[in-house]
Design a protein around this motif. Sequence first.
Motif: not given
Length: 119
Positions: A14-21, A75-78, A110-114, A1-6
């Motif tokens: 003021g900007g935006s990002l979308r993270l994926s798990c 996948t789960v998103y943020l 998992g390792l996380g994303t900066q 089992v592995q989860l990877q955030a990216s």
Amino acid sequence: VQLQASGGGLVQPGGSLRLSCAASGVGLDYYAVGWFRQVPGKERERIACITDDTTYYEDPVKGRFTISRDNAKNTVYLQMNSLEPEDTAVYYCAINTICGTSLFAYSYWGLGTQVTVSS
């Protein structure tokens, strides 16, 4: 089992990002999935969580971040909007049977994303 955030990176205030798990070895649709963040020297904190029909947000991100899931993609998103320098952290995802508040109940970090918010 592995989860990877990216999906992390450098963004202006003021900007935006979308993270994926993304998960392998486990079907996320059977679990609650939480998003967390950690700044060096501080404790890891939960910021959002999703079950099959409910979402939870902590006050610092409420109204700015949206958690969602695509079970077909396992996948789960943020979605993070109106980012602030205070959102700078390493972001992680993890699974649990419920959207509990105790980090010890979550697994497969998992390792996380900066994410860095800076002008």
